[in-house]
Design a protein around this motif. Structure first.
Motif, PDB file in Angstrom:
ATOM      1  N   ILE A 531       0.846  -1.200   0.000  1.00 35.11           N
ATOM      2  CA  ILE A 531       0.000   0.000   0.000  1.00 35.11           C
ATOM      3  C   ILE A 531       0.881   1.249   0.000  1.00 35.11           C
ATOM      4  N   LYS A 532       1.895   1.253   0.861  1.00 27.62           N
ATOM      5  CA  LYS A 532       2.800   2.400   0.897  1.00 27.62           C
ATOM      6  C   LYS A 532       3.514   2.567  -0.441  1.00 27.62           C
ATOM      7  N   GLY A 533       3.962   1.467  -1.010  1.00 24.74           N
ATOM      8  CA  GLY A 533       4.664   1.549  -2.283  1.00 24.74           C
ATOM      9  C   GLY A 533       3.800   2.115  -3.389  1.00 24.74           C
ATOM     10  N   ALA A 534       2.494   1.850  -3.332  1.00 27.85           N
ATOM     11  CA  ALA A 534       1.588   2.382  -4.348  1.00 27.85           C
ATOM     12  C   ALA A 534       1.419   3.891  -4.214  1.00 27.85           C
ATOM     13  N   LEU A 535       1.336   4.382  -2.983  1.00 26.74           N
ATOM     14  CA  LEU A 535       1.135   5.815  -2.743  1.00 26.74           C
ATOM     15  C   LEU A 535       2.448   6.592  -2.672  1.00 26.74           C
ATOM     16  N   ASP A 536       3.515   5.920  -2.286  1.00 24.25           N
ATOM     17  CA  ASP A 536       4.792   6.587  -2.026  1.00 24.25           C
ATOM     18  C   ASP A 536       5.924   5.677  -2.508  1.00 24.25           C
ATOM     19  N   PRO A 537       6.079   5.504  -3.820  1.00 22.11           N
ATOM     20  CA  PRO A 537       7.025   4.506  -4.340  1.00 22.11           C
ATOM     21  C   PRO A 537       8.482   4.780  -3.989  1.00 22.11           C
ATOM     22  N   HIS A 538       8.803   6.030  -3.661  1.00 20.83           N
ATOM     23  CA  HIS A 538      10.181   6.358  -3.296  1.00 20.83           C
ATOM     24  C   HIS A 538      10.404   6.365  -1.784  1.00 20.83           C
ATOM     25  N   TRP A 539       9.392   5.998  -1.036  1.00 19.94           N
ATOM     26  CA  TRP A 539       9.474   5.917   0.432  1.00 19.94           C
ATOM     27  C   TRP A 539       9.996   7.228   1.026  1.00 19.94           C
ATOM     28  N   LEU A 540       9.343   8.324   0.644  1.00 19.23           N
ATOM     29  CA  LEU A 540       9.738   9.646   1.128  1.00 19.23           C
ATOM     30  C   LEU A 540       8.965  10.080   2.363  1.00 19.23           C
TER      31      LEU A 540
END
Length: 551
Positions: A531-540
């Motif tokens: 889920i995080k990767g979908a919304l924030d693929p660069h993990w910022l």
């Protein structure tokens, strides 16, 4: 590496203090953050903490060549994300100052320390943000996110700063985004019983401002908490047994995503079945999915009558058992709190109330509703309490005493912190278990805590199975710290064995990621990562909180 800061940071700074070798210069823009500053010795205590914390930040900011990626993170189906180099971070700061003004971005020593270290937190790290941004509206937050996304700068939201699990720390450096200037009540819809607020509105100020409407917002964590942070950790408080937790009172959110996109999760009706429940996806996400800039909250009617009572018990188990019976009987108490004998002594020493209380296990009750309903609920609770060896009920005589008495409970952690001596730290954390297991876990945890021989107490929102341990210890004694850490870990593991949770209301942050893995398992954590990767693929967005970065 997690460390308690004070002793460790001073130790790291010692060689430089002796040599007097390091100096820094403050730019005109940075000086704007301290317009009334007076000259002071360079090595103030805050600067000592700052410099030693920056020994961790140095690896991020100066340790590699300007254009060398700081982190190489494999990600499913895409290129490896990286965080900004020194040169890229400097360009991001320059662009933000040009877009928002010099005063909107700070690299001031004291600002960095305040936004990376917390005396409330059970965990601190040797790392600080590289800069702090002060937006004034949603559009400015979007601009910040767009520029940070362009240069791959981590973004860490900052609201009240009272979290306990390093929720706003900056393990990968980056930009702390402080919402202090976004503290307005945007609109009150009294007939609809809702209110729209910005994230830095304190919950206590909100209730003071809207009281003439006959409405109030019932979620009540620590006195310094602000709405944005309360959304981030899905907090609760003393009223949760009657009114529920934060997730039950948020209607919709305005959120800025990692790339600067602005979304609204729902409209204003209290109920909706339109699509995914994105509102509750962001509630409790600790800023790892987006930056919340506006919140629409449900309100409820101020009760006709309120009564506050205190009753003692011979043991902590007797008190917990009585609480369990009150809940099982279906009596609608407004709040039900427990304090052990140590915490009652803290109240007496702090002088929080005019009365001196017996230093024995004690329950605090709040009853609210109609006058007849309050009287009936008091009668029923008294009968159950007597069956568990309670003493007599003592009632607050008027509204002012009610306020003082409840404030003593609300400020218990702050009162304990005020009693610290030089070198002391307080480790405070919470768990929650099914109601039927509450007497068991409290009794065992209390014994283990007392066996440490330290100044330690148990308190909590006993009506919903949530309790806290607070232990004061000598931060300069590694054996003492290790013993406290084991005691806390055992309590958390015991809660998980009882089908409980590692955190009832403080959130996961950095401190409880391992416990969350035990609680939910790898497959569930991987769903969160996807889920995080979908919304924030660069993990910022607030990287390193709740779950580790992909490896």
């Amino acid at each position: 590496m997690f460390r308690r800061p004070a002793a460790r940071l001073r130790q790291l700074a010692a060689p430089f203090l002796k040599r007097g070798a390091l100096r820094t210069q403050t730019s005109g823009a940075e000086q704007a953050f301290r317009p009334n500053a007076v000259p002071k010795p360079f090595w103030s205590s805050s600067r000592v903490l700052l410099f030693t914390a920056l020994t961790g930040t140095t690896t991020y900011f100066f340790g590699l060549n300007d254009d060398t990626p700081r982190f190489q993170l494999p990600w499913r189906g895409s290129a490896r994300p990286r965080y900004a180099s020194k040169h890229e971070m400097e360009k991001a700061i320059q662009e933000l100052r040009f877009a928002l003004g010099d005063d909107a971005i700070s690299t001031d020593d004291d600002d960095l320390l305040m936004h990376g270290y917390s005396e409330w937190s059970s965990i601190n790290i040797d790392q600080l943000p590289v800069a702090v941004a002060y937006p004034k509206c949603t559009d400015e937050v979007s601009q910040i996110a767009k520029i940070c996304h362009k240069y791959k700068v981590p973004m860490i939201p900052y609201s009240g700063g009272s979290s306990l699990e390093a929720n706003f720390s900056a393990p990968y450096g980056g930009m702390s985004i402080d919402f202090s200037f976004m503290d307005s009540i945007i609109s009150l819809h009294a007939d609809d019983m809702d209110v729209v607020v910005q994230p830095s509105v304190p919950w206590m100020s909100l209730n003071e401002e809207i009281k003439d409407s006959g409405l109030f917002f019932p979620v009540d964590p620590g006195p310094s908490a602000r709405i944005g942070g309360m959304v981030g950790t899905s907090c609760s408080g003393t009223n949760a047994v009657r009114y529920g937790t934060m997730k039950d009172w948020v209607i919709n959110l305005t959120v800025v995503l990692a790339d600067g996109t602005i979304i609204k999760t729902r409209r204003r009706p209290r109920k909706s079945s339109a699509g995914y429940n994105l509102t509750n996806l962001f509630v409790g996400s600790e800023g790892t999915l987006g930056l919340v800039t506006e919140i629409t909250l449900k309100l409820t009617v101020i009760p006709q009558d309120t009564s506050v009572a205190v009753v003692t018990f011979p043991t902590i188990r007797d008190a917990a058992a009585a609480a369990s019976r009150v809940m099982r009987a279906g009596i609608p108490v407004a709040a039900m709190e427990i304090m052990d004998e140590v915490q009652m002594a803290v109240i007496n020493k702090a002088g929080s109330t005019a009365k001196k209380w017996k230093e024995v296990p004690t329950m605090f009750f709040k009853f609210s509703g109609t006058k007849a309903g309050v009287q009936e609920n008091v009668r029923l609770v008294k009968a159950i309490a007597r069956g568990h060896k309670s003493g007599d009920f003592e009632f607050a005589v008027d509204a002012e005493e009610q306020k003082m008495l409840w404030s003593a409970r609300k400020e218990s952690l702050w009162s304990m912190l005020a009693l610290r001596k030089e070198g002391d730290e307080v480790w405070s954390t919470d768990v929650a278990v099914p109601l039927s297991r509450l007497p068991d876990i409290i009794e065992v945890s209390k014994k283990e805590m007392d066996d440490l021989g330290l100044f330690a107490s148990i308190l909590g929102h006993i009506g919903d199975g949530n309790f806290h341990e607070s232990i004061m210890y000598n931060s300069k004694d590694p054996k003492e710290r290790a013993a406290v850490e084991k005691c806390i870990k055992d309590m958390v593991d015991r809660a998980l064995e009882m089908e409980g949770t590692c955190t009832g209301e403080h959130g996961v942050g950095l401190g409880k990621k391992d416990s969350l893995m035990k609680e939910l398992g790898l497959d569930t954590i991987n769903v969160m990562k996807n889920i995080k990767g979908a919304l924030d693929p660069h993990w910022l967005m607030n990287p390193g909180k709740i779950m580790d970065l992909p490896s």
